[in-house]
Design a protein around this motif. Structure first.
Motif: not given
Ligand SMILES: CCCCCCCC(=O)SCCNC(=O)CCNC(=O)[C@H](O)C(C)(C)COP(=O)(O)OP(=O)(O)OC[C@H]1O[C@@H](n2cnc3c(N)ncnc32)[C@H](O)[C@@H]1OP(=O)(O)O
Length: 214
Positions: A157-161, A188-191, A132-134
């Motif tokens: 780079l910060h990811i919230n799962y 920022s981004a949203r998956l 996901l960070p990739l």
């Protein structure tokens, strides 16, 4: 200002906001390049999802070595391969990148869609947390570029799962520039899935390179 070098790149002087990055010329993908990359992706999926008898595998390993030997004479330096810069191909034609397609690329942000495949399996049917960070980092790099910001590198780079990310399911990621402070671009981004369910969100600091910074 920049000047042409013997290897076809342009070296960059301090007046341009590209740090020490050469300005590569686009290398167009030929008619079979996309097919080649997809075949390689299929091999990656199969390499992590098969249990091949030893006698069969010995033959396959020889074939894989022969294929690598055939490719080796065509190795080129960074920026000279079609891999990575052909936006009409999944993952821009790079095997490293997720095989996603860029659908929107403008000052409002970047939108990309695609699936995580068997190769990206973490555990219990879900995508590996490390891929996901990739995806996010690549989208952030494009977001900065689409936003007209100078060439930048990821500071953090910060990811919230937020939920399990499924394999083989069409998903979408949207990235945007939130604010700019001097050299710093906050993005920022949203998956999400196609029903809008949030799977992960993230934010990053992209820092403009200073002249000479690699
Ligand atoms: C096409 C090629 C680019 C595509 C981009 C794709 C995205 C990537 O994956 S890049 C690869 C991963 N990132 C890296 O390898 C970066 C490695 N780090 C570096 O090279 C350097 O740290 C670099 C260039 C980012 C910044 O170094 P430097 O110029 O010395 O910055 P520095 O002066 O310390 O910091 C600048 C500002 O950012 C802030 N900052 C820097 N790092 C952080 C951080 N981790 N968290 C919060 N703030 C930070 C500083 O506090 C400072 O803020 P202010 O101006 O308000 O005082």
């Amino acid at each position: 200002m920049s000047e042409q070098t013997a290897d076809g790149t342009e070296s960059v002087t301090d007046g341009e906001k590209r740090g020490g990055f050469p300005r590569f010329r686009h290398t167009p993908a030929g008619p079979d390049f996309g097919r080649f990359v997809e075949a390689m992706r299929r091999l990656q999926d199969l390499a992590v999802s098969t249990n091949v008898p030893d006698d069969v595998l010995a033959d396959i390993a020889t074939q894989a070595e022969e294929l690598a030997d055939r490719l080796t004479p065509y190795e080129v330096p960074e920026g000279k391969s079609p891999a990575g810069s052909n936006i009409q191909l999944p993952g821009r034609g790079s095997l490293l990148m997720l095989p996603w397609m860029v659908e929107k690329f403008d000052t409002e942000g970047v939108r990309s869609t695609g699936v995580f495949r068997r190769y990206h399996l973490g555990g219990n049917g879900a995508a590996h947390g490390g891929v996901l960070p990739l995806l996010f980092d690549d989208v952030f790099g494009m977001t900065v570029h689409a936003g007209g910001r100078p060439i930048s590198r990821t500071g953090y780079l910060h990811i919230n799962y937020r939920a399990i990310t499924p394999l083989n399911t069409q998903l979408v990621i949207e990235g945007k520039v939130d604010r700019v402070e001097g050299r710093k671009t906050f993005v920022s981004a949203r998956l999400t899935d196609l029903d809008g369910k949030l799977l992960a969100d993230g934010e990053a600091l992209m820092i403009e390179l200073l002249p000479g910074q690699p």
